[in-house]
Design a protein around this motif. Structure first.
Motif, PDB file in Angstrom:
ATOM      1  N   GLU A  69       0.823  -1.211   0.000  1.00 50.80           N
ATOM      2  CA  GLU A  69       0.000   0.000   0.000  1.00 50.80           C
ATOM      3  C   GLU A  69       0.853   1.255   0.000  1.00 50.80           C
ATOM      4  OE1 GLU A  69      -0.438  -2.482   2.104  1.00 50.80           O
ATOM      5  OE2 GLU A  69      -2.432  -3.307   1.672  1.00 50.80           O
ATOM      6  N   GLN A  72       2.221   1.552  -3.436  1.00 51.96           N
ATOM      7  CA  GLN A  72       1.155   1.437  -4.436  1.00 51.96           C
ATOM      8  C   GLN A  72       1.579   0.494  -5.560  1.00 51.96           C
ATOM      9  OE1 GLN A  72      -2.098   3.751  -4.577  1.00 51.96           O
ATOM     10  NE2 GLN A  72      -1.549   3.031  -2.548  1.00 51.96           N
ATOM     11  N   CYS A 150       0.009   0.084  -9.100  1.00 50.70           N
ATOM     12  CA  CYS A 150      -1.439  -0.121  -9.019  1.00 50.70           C
ATOM     13  C   CYS A 150      -2.001   0.904  -8.041  1.00 50.70           C
ATOM     14  CB  CYS A 150      -1.769  -1.540  -8.550  1.00 50.70           C
ATOM     15  SG  CYS A 150      -3.543  -1.860  -8.378  1.00 50.70           S
ATOM     16  N   LEU A 152      -4.174   1.855  -5.380  1.00 49.55           N
ATOM     17  CA  LEU A 152      -4.895   1.090  -4.376  1.00 49.55           C
ATOM     18  C   LEU A 152      -5.827   1.995  -3.584  1.00 49.55           C
ATOM     19  CD1 LEU A 152      -1.887  -1.021  -3.065  1.00 49.55           C
ATOM     20  CD2 LEU A 152      -3.589  -1.698  -4.747  1.00 49.55           C
ATOM     21  N   GLU A 153      -7.047   1.543  -3.400  1.00 54.02           N
ATOM     22  CA  GLU A 153      -8.041   2.242  -2.593  1.00 54.02           C
ATOM     23  C   GLU A 153      -8.271   1.433  -1.316  1.00 54.02           C
ATOM     24  OE1 GLU A 153      -9.186   5.129  -3.266  1.00 54.02           O
ATOM     25  OE2 GLU A 153      -8.468   5.349  -5.331  1.00 54.02           O
ATOM     26  N   ASP A 160     -11.727  -4.423   1.353  1.00 52.92           N
ATOM     27  CA  ASP A 160     -11.508  -3.697   0.114  1.00 52.92           C
ATOM     28  C   ASP A 160     -11.357  -4.636  -1.079  1.00 52.92           C
ATOM     29  OD1 ASP A 160      -9.243  -4.526   1.468  1.00 52.92           O
ATOM     30  OD2 ASP A 160      -7.928  -3.139   0.421  1.00 52.92           O
ATOM     31  N   GLN A 162      -9.577  -4.428  -4.928  1.00 58.12           N
ATOM     32  CA  GLN A 162      -8.648  -3.645  -5.732  1.00 58.12           C
ATOM     33  C   GLN A 162      -8.761  -4.025  -7.209  1.00 58.12           C
ATOM     34  OE1 GLN A 162      -7.239  -1.260  -4.255  1.00 58.12           O
ATOM     35  NE2 GLN A 162      -7.435  -1.896  -2.112  1.00 58.12           N
ATOM     36  N   CYS A 164      -6.463  -3.694 -10.458  1.00 58.82           N
ATOM     37  CA  CYS A 164      -5.138  -3.408 -11.001  1.00 58.82           C
ATOM     38  C   CYS A 164      -5.107  -3.826 -12.468  1.00 58.82           C
ATOM     39  CB  CYS A 164      -4.060  -4.147 -10.210  1.00 58.82           C
ATOM     40  SG  CYS A 164      -3.992  -3.681  -8.454  1.00 58.82           S
TER      41      CYS A 164
END
Length: 467
Positions: A69, A72, A150, A152-153, A160, A162, A164
C-alpha cells in the motif's frame, strides 16, 4: 507469362518458401533452418516490411505475491504466452520427420513486448527455448515475476476490492509494425488462472477483463492490450485481530456505566481500559495499511472508539464531581434546568421528579396598631376555631420573652429554608448528572450499533462489487 516470370511473381508477392529436408532427421531440419531462417533473425519476419506482425498474447496468473500500500504496487507471478507467424516459412511433416521443434530463443527474432506499469527489474527464470511448428508459427511461453504500479483504494480496508491493470505492448515498434491482440478470452484466462494458481496470500483473484487499446503519441501510435485484475482481500485475519478485540474493549467500557458514578473504581476502571486500548492500537499498528492519500475507515473507527472512551472518562469525572460537590453549587440556571431536567430527561426516559409535600412552620408578628398576636401554623392540622392563640393584656416581661422567642424562631426558620434550598439545588445538580450519564450511555449503544451495521454493510457491498 513464361516460367521465369511466374517464379519472379511468386518471389515478389511472397507466397513463401518451403524447407526441403534431405532426410526426416533433426540434423537435416536444423541445417535448413540455419540456412533459411536463423541467418535472418535480425529483421522482422515478414516478406514486406510494410506488413505488420500480429502478436497474439495471453497470460495466466499463477500467483499473487503481495500488495504494497505504501509503494502502491502489486507483485504477481504470471505465465506469458506470445504467438506470432514467420511469413512464408513451412515444411512438410513427413519429409522432415517432425511437426514442431524447439529452437533457441536467441536464434529467432522476438518482439519487444513489455508491461507498461512495471516498477522493478523482472526476477524471472530464464527460458532459452521457444517452439516452432511446420506452419511457421512461433510459440513463446515464459514465466514472469512482475512488480507493477497499481492505484490502491484502502478506504474499505479490510473489506476492500482492488482493481489493477497489466498493459502489454511493444516498447519501440509502432502499431504499423506490431499489433497486439488477445490470445484467449477473459473467461478462459480467469478459469485457467483459478485452476493453476498456487499462492494468493491474503488476496483472492475474483475477476479478469481484457480491453485492447492504442496509445497515441506525437511520434506515432502503439498497439496495446490491457488485462484488468480484480482482487479481493481476505478479511478474516483483520476481523479476528482488530475488529473483535476492539469490540470487546468497547463493550466492557459500555458496561462500566453500570458502576455507580460516585465510586472511585469507575474512573480507575475506565483509565485502565483506555491504557489497554492504546497499547492494543500500538501493537496492531503494523497490520493497518498506510498511504499518503487515504485513511482507512477502520482507522476512523478506532479513533472514534478511543475518543468515546476518553469522553466517557471525562464524563465520569464530571459526574463524580457533581455528586460529591453539588452542595456548594448555586441553584441550577433556569435554561439549563429546562434543557436537561425536562427535554433530555424525556429523551433518556428518566422518570419525572415528584413534587415535595413538605410543610413549613411560619411565625408572623402583628403589625403596629393591632393586638399583639402570635400565629402558629401547624402542618397537617385543619383550621378550627381556637387554633389561634391571642395574648392580651400581658405583662411587659412576658411580652419581652415572647418577642425573643419570635426572633429565635425566625432565625431557625431562615436557616432551615436555606438548608432546604441548598438540598433542593444539590438534588437538581445530581439529577442532571444522572441524566447526562444516561445520555452518554445511550450514545455508546447507538455508536456501537451503527458501527457494526456499517461494517456489515460495507462487507456486503464490497463482496457484491467483486462478483
Amino acid at each position: 507469362m513464361n516460367t521465369a516470370g511466374f517464379f519472379c511473381f511468386l518471389m515478389v508477392h511472397g507466397l513463401g518458401w518451403t524447407l526441403n529436408c534431405s532426410s526426416p532427421t533433426p540434423d537435416s531440419l536444423f541445417q535448413e533452418l540455419q540456412k533459411d531462417l536463423f541467418s535472418k533473425k535480425l529483421i522482422r519476419p515478414v516478406k514486406n516490411l510494410r506488413h505488420s506482425t500480429n502478436i497474439s498474447l495471453s497470460i495466466t496468473v499463477v500467483g499473487i505475491l503481495g500488495v504494497n500500500e505504501k509503494q502502491q504496487s502489486l507483485t504477481t507471478f504470471i505465465w506469458q504466452i506470445l504467438e506470432w507467424d514467420i511469413e512464408g516459412l513451412s515444411w512438410d511433416e513427413q519429409e522432415c520427420g517432425i511437426r514442431r521443434i524447439s529452437v533457441p530463443r536467441d536464434m529467432l527474432w522476438s518482439p519487444d513486448v513489455h508491461v507498461v506499469q512495471f516498477m522493478e527489474d523482472s526476477a524471472s527464470p530464464q527460458t532459452p527455448f521457444v517452439y516452432l511448428d511446420n506452419s511457421g508459427r512461433v510459440f513463446d511461453d515464459r514465466p514472469l515475476r512482475l512488480v507493477t504500479s497499481c492505484r490502491l483504494e484502502i478506504y474499505y480496508f479490510p473489506f476492500d476490492v482492488q482493481n489493477c491493470s497489466l498493459t502489454f505492448g511493444s516498447y519501440l515498434h509502432f502499431a504499423t509494425d506490431i499489433t497486439v491482440s488477445a490470445g484467449s478470452s477473459a473467461a478462459d484466462v480467469l478459469s485457467e488462472s483459478t485452476d493453476v494458481i498456487y499462492t494468493q496470500g491474503e488476496w483472492e483473484l475474483v475477476g479478469i477483463s481484457i480491453a485492447p487499446s492504442v496509445l497515441d503519441l506525437d511520434v506515432g501510435s502503439y498497439s496495446e492490450i490491457t488485462y484488468f485484475l480484480t482482487l479481493r482481500r481476505s478479511p478474516a485475519l483483520y476481523v479476528v485481530n482488530l475488529l473483535i478485540p476492539s469490540g470487546f474493549l468497547i463493550t466492557v467500557d459500555l458496561f462500566s456505566f453500570l458502576l455507580p458514578p460516585t465510586s472511585v473504581d469507575r474512573s480507575s476502571f475506565k483509565m485502565t481500559l483506555i491504557l489497554g486500548y492504546t497499547v492494543f492500537l500500538l501493537i496492531m499498528n503494523d497490520l493497518l495499511p498506510s498511504t499518503g492519500n487515504a485513511t482507512p475507515l477502520i482507522s476512523v473507527f478506532f479513533s472514534i472508539s478511543l475518543a468515546l472512551m476518553v469522553a466517557s472518562l471525562l464524563e465520569t469525572v464530571f459526574i463524580t464531581h457533581l455528586q460529591l460537590s453539588s452542595t456548594s453549587y448555586r441553584a441550577v440556571p433556569h435554561w439549563l434546568s429546562v434543557l436537561v431536567l425536562h427535554y433530555l430527561a424525556v429523551i433518556v426516559c428518566f422518570p419525572p421528579l415528584k413534587k415535595s409535600n413538605r410543610k413549613t412552620v411560619s411565625l408572623h408578628q402583628a403589625s403596629a396598631g393591632m393586638k399583639n398576636t402570635i400565629h402558629i401554623s401547624v402542618p397537617g392540622l385543619q383550621n378550627i376555631s381556637g387554633d389561634t392563640l391571642t395574648v392580651q393584656q400581658c405583662q411587659d416581661p412576658v411580652l419581652d420573652e415572647l418577642r425573643k422567642m419570635n426572633k429565635h424562631l425566625g432565625t431557625i426558620r431562615l436557616q432551615m429554608e436555606k438548608q432546604l434550598q441548598s438540598s433542593r439545588s444539590s438534588q437538581d445538580w445530581q439529577t442532571m448528572g444522572v441524566i447526562i450519564d444516561r445520555l452518554l450511555f445511550g450514545l455508546y449503544i447507538l455508536f456501537i450499533s451503527v458501527s457494526f451495521i456499517t461494517i456489515i454493510c460495507i462487507w456486503t457491498f464490497s463482496s457484491s462489487l467483486a462478483t
